[in-house]
Design an enzyme around this catalytic site. Structure first.
Site, mmCIF file in Angstrom:
data_model
loop_
_atom_site.group_PDB
_atom_site.id
_atom_site.type_symbol
_atom_site.label_atom_id
_atom_site.label_comp_id
_atom_site.label_asym_id
_atom_site.label_seq_id
_atom_site.Cartn_x
_atom_site.Cartn_y
_atom_site.Cartn_z
ATOM 1 N N ARG A 205 -6.296 9.493 1.463
ATOM 2 C CA ARG A 205 -7.727 9.762 1.507
ATOM 3 C C ARG A 205 -8.208 10.033 0.083
ATOM 4 O O ARG A 205 -7.431 10.474 -0.777
ATOM 5 C CB ARG A 205 -8.019 10.984 2.368
ATOM 6 N N LYS A 229 -5.054 16.600 5.053
ATOM 7 C CA LYS A 229 -6.175 17.093 5.842
ATOM 8 C C LYS A 229 -5.652 17.670 7.155
ATOM 9 O O LYS A 229 -4.827 17.073 7.826
ATOM 10 C CB LYS A 229 -7.142 15.942 6.139
ATOM 11 N N HIS A 308 -13.077 4.528 1.322
ATOM 12 C CA HIS A 308 -12.447 4.801 2.617
ATOM 13 C C HIS A 308 -11.999 3.504 3.287
ATOM 14 O O HIS A 308 -10.994 3.486 4.005
ATOM 15 C CB HIS A 308 -13.407 5.568 3.530
ATOM 16 N N ARG A 311 -8.569 2.571 2.378
ATOM 17 C CA ARG A 311 -7.590 3.238 3.251
ATOM 18 C C ARG A 311 -7.422 2.457 4.556
ATOM 19 O O ARG A 311 -6.308 2.242 5.026
ATOM 20 C CB ARG A 311 -8.053 4.665 3.521
ATOM 21 N N HIS A 333 -2.595 11.211 10.392
ATOM 22 C CA HIS A 333 -3.466 11.421 11.547
ATOM 23 C C HIS A 333 -2.889 12.511 12.448
ATOM 24 O O HIS A 333 -1.673 12.641 12.580
ATOM 25 C CB HIS A 333 -3.595 10.134 12.366
ATOM 26 N N TYR A 342 -6.257 0.525 14.419
ATOM 27 C CA TYR A 342 -5.574 -0.556 13.721
ATOM 28 C C TYR A 342 -4.875 -1.508 14.684
ATOM 29 O O TYR A 342 -4.592 -2.650 14.327
ATOM 30 C CB TYR A 342 -4.619 0.032 12.673
#
Length: 360
Positions: A205, A229, A308, A311, A333, A342
């Site tokens: 990120r 994150k 983004h 990414r 994630h 995806y």
């Protein structure tokens, strides 16, 4: 603690005194589980909601800090419907469906805490009646919908390498008649190509890139150590691998990092900028990286490309060679539900990904 977390924690502490005591108590309760960034969003949502209550005469409080629990208990469903309408129809700053959903979710979390978890001195709930329990918040973005929006707006296959090559050389040729732009490109091309290559070969990120320090990089083992994150253990950095393709760009940038940006030895940041007129370099900002990618993307013929979406580009390419579980871990994630995007972006199906996982 990361640079961004430190900044958000400070802003959080600045906002809290302007809110009722029970909101401050809720934030303290959530602090171990949510990042300062997420809690700051909550706080801003509560400030806006309380301002609405006072504006509409649903509370007699002179300021947000004076809003009472009784004010919240007395709210009718009509009041919440009115607030939702206000968010979506007011003349200025109309909110998207996603933003409205987030703001209502933040309220529901607060009301749930006050009615189901927090207690007064007699062990009774702080909030006797929870109007937000009646509010249904529909899921806005399903993985399939998100994938549909991304179709044709990310880099695919050879374009990943082409974009990095364009930053290194092609952009310079395109702007060579503009002396200022050409000079800036010569100064920054190794750094800029390195940032793009790193994201396209690791899926980091932008906030994770900004927070990288020089000693977070293990070039030989193709490893980075990052604050991910959602991970609130501020003493732990997650090891994240990057692909071989990024090593050349990293080596080229590291060779010029100190001399070209007049980087003082005390500066730990990996990615440095030297502002006009400054005598020494400092850490790049999130905004600077975002604007830098947009600048190159427009000239590259991909005006919709953002940092983004780099990414997303990596994630789609990575998923083609790995299963959904490995992709989830690489991207950091919280659940495979997010990673499902995806699967929809490629010709693979979820069942194929899961079958292969079971076969490993």
């Amino acid at each position: 603690m990361s640079i961004q977390k430190t900044s958000d924690r400070r802003k959080l502490e600045e906002h809290l005194p302007s809110l009722p005591w029970f909101v401050q108590q809720f934030i303290d309760y959530k602090l171990p589980d949510l990042s300062p960034s997420s809690l700051l969003e909550y706080v801003r949502d509560y400030e806006f909601f309380f301002g609405y209550l006072r504006m509409e005469g649903l509370s007699e409080a002179g300021k947000n800090a004076d809003i009472t629990l009784l004010d919240l208990e007395r709210l009718h469903m009509d009041s919440i419907v009115g607030y939702r309408l206000y968010l979506t129809t007011r003349m200025e700053g109309t909110n998207s469906r996603t933003t409205v959903s987030r703001k209502l979710s933040a309220l529901r979390s607060l009301f749930h805490y006050l009615s189901q978890i927090a207690e007064d001195e007699h062990f009774y709930p702080l909030l006797k009646r929870n109007v937000m329990a009646k509010v249904e918040i529909k899921r806005i973005h399903k993985p399939k919908d998100t994938a549909a929006k991304l179709k044709g707006k990310i880099l695919e296959e050879e374009e990943l390498l082409e974009f990095v090559g364009y930053i290194l050389d092609g952009y310079g040729r395109d702007v060579e008649r503009n002396k200022q732009a050409h000079y800036a490109h010569l100064q920054n091309r190794e750094r800029d190509a390195c940032i793009a290559s790193l994201i396209l070969n690791s899926g980091l990120r932008v906030s994770e890139v900004v927070n990288l320090n020089l000693d977070d990089l293990d070039l030989n083992n193709k490893l980075l150590y990052v604050y991910r994150k959602g991970n609130n253990d501020e003493t732990f950095k997650t090891p994240v691998y990057f692909r071989e393709q990024a090593k050349d760009e990293l080596s080229a940038y590291l060779a010029v990092r100190q001399a070209r940006y007049h980087t003082p030895k005390r500066e730990k940041a990996l990615f440095i900028t030297l502002p006009n007129g400054a005598s020494e370099g400092k850490r790049m900002t999130k905004r600077a990286i975002q604007e830098m990618i947009i600048k190159y993307a427009k000239r590259f013929g991909k005006p919709f490309l953002t940092v983004h979406k780099l990414r997303h580009s990596f994630a789609t390419d990575y998923y083609l060679q790995n299963d959904i579980y490995k992709t989830k871990e690489q991207l950091g994630h919280a659940s495979t539900e997010t990673t499902e995007v995806y699967a929809h972006l490629t010709d693979k199906t979820m069942s194929e990904a899961i079958e292969r996982r079971n076969g490993n």
